[in-house]
Design a protein around this motif. Sequence first.
Motif, PDB file in Angstrom:
ATOM      1  N   LEU A   2      38.124  42.602  -0.538  1.00  0.00           N
ATOM      2  CA  LEU A   2      39.557  42.736  -0.646  1.00  0.00           C
ATOM      3  C   LEU A   2      39.878  44.087  -1.265  1.00  0.00           C
ATOM      4  O   LEU A   2      39.492  44.385  -2.375  1.00  0.00           O
ATOM      5  CB  LEU A   2      40.074  41.603  -1.527  1.00  0.00           C
ATOM      6  CG  LEU A   2      41.487  41.096  -1.324  1.00  0.00           C
ATOM      7  CD1 LEU A   2      41.733  40.731   0.119  1.00  0.00           C
ATOM      8  CD2 LEU A   2      41.741  39.900  -2.201  1.00  0.00           C
ATOM      9  N   GLN A   4      42.896  47.417  -1.958  1.00  0.00           N
ATOM     10  CA  GLN A   4      44.198  47.497  -2.617  1.00  0.00           C
ATOM     11  C   GLN A   4      45.280  46.824  -1.786  1.00  0.00           C
ATOM     12  O   GLN A   4      46.086  46.071  -2.313  1.00  0.00           O
ATOM     13  CB  GLN A   4      44.572  48.950  -2.897  1.00  0.00           C
ATOM     14  CG  GLN A   4      45.919  49.051  -3.598  1.00  0.00           C
ATOM     15  CD  GLN A   4      46.202  50.391  -4.183  1.00  0.00           C
ATOM     16  OE1 GLN A   4      45.295  51.154  -4.457  1.00  0.00           O
ATOM     17  NE2 GLN A   4      47.453  50.687  -4.394  1.00  0.00           N
ATOM     18  N   GLY A   5      45.311  47.071  -0.469  1.00  0.00           N
ATOM     19  CA  GLY A   5      46.312  46.445   0.382  1.00  0.00           C
ATOM     20  C   GLY A   5      46.201  44.934   0.357  1.00  0.00           C
ATOM     21  O   GLY A   5      47.202  44.216   0.361  1.00  0.00           O
ATOM     22  N   GLY A   6      44.967  44.423   0.334  1.00  0.00           N
ATOM     23  CA  GLY A   6      44.748  42.982   0.246  1.00  0.00           C
ATOM     24  C   GLY A   6      45.233  42.423  -1.073  1.00  0.00           C
ATOM     25  O   GLY A   6      45.820  41.336  -1.125  1.00  0.00           O
ATOM     26  N   GLU A   8      47.624  43.679  -2.843  1.00  0.00           N
ATOM     27  CA  GLU A   8      49.088  43.700  -2.789  1.00  0.00           C
ATOM     28  C   GLU A   8      49.614  42.504  -2.010  1.00  0.00           C
ATOM     29  O   GLU A   8      50.623  41.903  -2.391  1.00  0.00           O
ATOM     30  CB  GLU A   8      49.577  45.011  -2.188  1.00  0.00           C
ATOM     31  CG  GLU A   8      49.380  46.187  -3.108  1.00  0.00           C
ATOM     32  CD  GLU A   8      49.739  47.528  -2.499  1.00  0.00           C
ATOM     33  OE1 GLU A   8      50.239  47.555  -1.347  1.00  0.00           O
ATOM     34  OE2 GLU A   8      49.517  48.548  -3.169  1.00  0.00           O
ATOM     35  N   CYS A   9      48.935  42.132  -0.931  1.00  0.00           N
ATOM     36  CA  CYS A   9      49.335  40.946  -0.157  1.00  0.00           C
ATOM     37  C   CYS A   9      49.235  39.684  -1.016  1.00  0.00           C
ATOM     38  O   CYS A   9      50.123  38.827  -0.968  1.00  0.00           O
ATOM     39  CB  CYS A   9      48.468  40.795   1.093  1.00  0.00           C
ATOM     40  SG  CYS A   9      48.828  42.005   2.368  1.00  0.00           S
ATOM     41  N   VAL A  10      48.139  39.575  -1.790  1.00  0.00           N
ATOM     42  CA  VAL A  10      47.987  38.428  -2.686  1.00  0.00           C
ATOM     43  C   VAL A  10      49.127  38.426  -3.700  1.00  0.00           C
ATOM     44  O   VAL A  10      49.745  37.391  -3.951  1.00  0.00           O
ATOM     45  CB  VAL A  10      46.618  38.453  -3.403  1.00  0.00           C
ATOM     46  CG1 VAL A  10      46.548  37.389  -4.494  1.00  0.00           C
ATOM     47  CG2 VAL A  10      45.488  38.270  -2.399  1.00  0.00           C
ATOM     48  N   HIS A  12      52.163  39.686  -3.443  1.00  0.00           N
ATOM     49  CA  HIS A  12      53.438  39.310  -2.832  1.00  0.00           C
ATOM     50  C   HIS A  12      53.468  37.833  -2.441  1.00  0.00           C
ATOM     51  O   HIS A  12      54.526  37.209  -2.473  1.00  0.00           O
ATOM     52  CB  HIS A  12      53.747  40.205  -1.639  1.00  0.00           C
ATOM     53  CG  HIS A  12      54.040  41.616  -2.063  1.00  0.00           C
ATOM     54  ND1 HIS A  12      55.109  41.956  -2.868  1.00  0.00           N
ATOM     55  CD2 HIS A  12      53.381  42.763  -1.819  1.00  0.00           C
ATOM     56  CE1 HIS A  12      55.100  43.248  -3.095  1.00  0.00           C
ATOM     57  NE2 HIS A  12      54.060  43.771  -2.477  1.00  0.00           N
ATOM     58  N   ARG A  13      52.317  37.283  -2.135  1.00  0.00           N
ATOM     59  CA  ARG A  13      52.263  35.844  -1.818  1.00  0.00           C
ATOM     60  C   ARG A  13      52.638  35.005  -3.027  1.00  0.00           C
ATOM     61  O   ARG A  13      53.280  33.965  -2.900  1.00  0.00           O
ATOM     62  CB  ARG A  13      50.856  35.476  -1.360  1.00  0.00           C
ATOM     63  CG  ARG A  13      50.624  33.987  -1.327  1.00  0.00           C
ATOM     64  CD  ARG A  13      49.926  33.495  -0.149  1.00  0.00           C
ATOM     65  NE  ARG A  13      49.430  32.171  -0.111  1.00  0.00           N
ATOM     66  CZ  ARG A  13      49.816  31.098  -0.768  1.00  0.00           C
ATOM     67  NH1 ARG A  13      50.758  31.158  -1.641  1.00  0.00           N
ATOM     68  NH2 ARG A  13      49.259  29.926  -0.591  1.00  0.00           N
ATOM     69  N   CYS A  30      46.649  33.253  -8.732  1.00  0.00           N
ATOM     70  CA  CYS A  30      46.168  34.427  -7.981  1.00  0.00           C
ATOM     71  C   CYS A  30      44.681  34.651  -8.205  1.00  0.00           C
ATOM     72  O   CYS A  30      43.936  34.910  -7.257  1.00  0.00           O
ATOM     73  CB  CYS A  30      46.917  35.691  -8.411  1.00  0.00           C
ATOM     74  SG  CYS A  30      48.641  35.734  -7.943  1.00  0.00           S
ATOM     75  N   VAL A  61      53.364  44.938  -9.329  1.00  0.00           N
ATOM     76  CA  VAL A  61      52.288  45.070  -8.355  1.00  0.00           C
ATOM     77  C   VAL A  61      51.221  46.072  -8.803  1.00  0.00           C
ATOM     78  O   VAL A  61      50.027  45.832  -8.617  1.00  0.00           O
ATOM     79  CB  VAL A  61      52.839  45.387  -6.939  1.00  0.00           C
ATOM     80  CG1 VAL A  61      53.429  46.778  -6.869  1.00  0.00           C
ATOM     81  CG2 VAL A  61      51.774  45.173  -5.879  1.00  0.00           C
TER      82      VAL A  61
END
Length: 137
Positions: A2, A4-6, A8-10, A12-13, A30, A61
Amino acid sequence: MLGQGGFECVFHRFDEDGDGKISANDLRRCLAVVGAEEGAQEEVEAIVKALDMDGDGMLDVEEFVGLMKEERAEEMREAFEKYLMDGSECITPRSLKRMLSRLGESRTVGECQHMISQFDLNRDGVICYNEFLVMMQ
């Protein structure tokens, strides 16, 4: 793995109200999702307090991604150290053979030398920590 983008997705979830912040309770959930050990409420609250740069009791974030990168770095260091033996600071063909054997894979030292050569960037015959990180990506 995972990135950085992953992360960030976690984030935001778990930012259910979309305010760009997560609480200590959200953080516990998380951490469980990304595979970290579930901590006690007090530990998670201490983490939030330590990383909360703006003092609002929540993580934004950037603060969250920093925590996830730190957790991942610790996991990678622990994984690397499992391959070390005889006080070495690098993975040798012999230590790789031993670890693979523990994992149920039988390899010769020669095969392990070949495996190491695929990621041995400085061609010294062993895998140092930085080479291990490259190998694991």
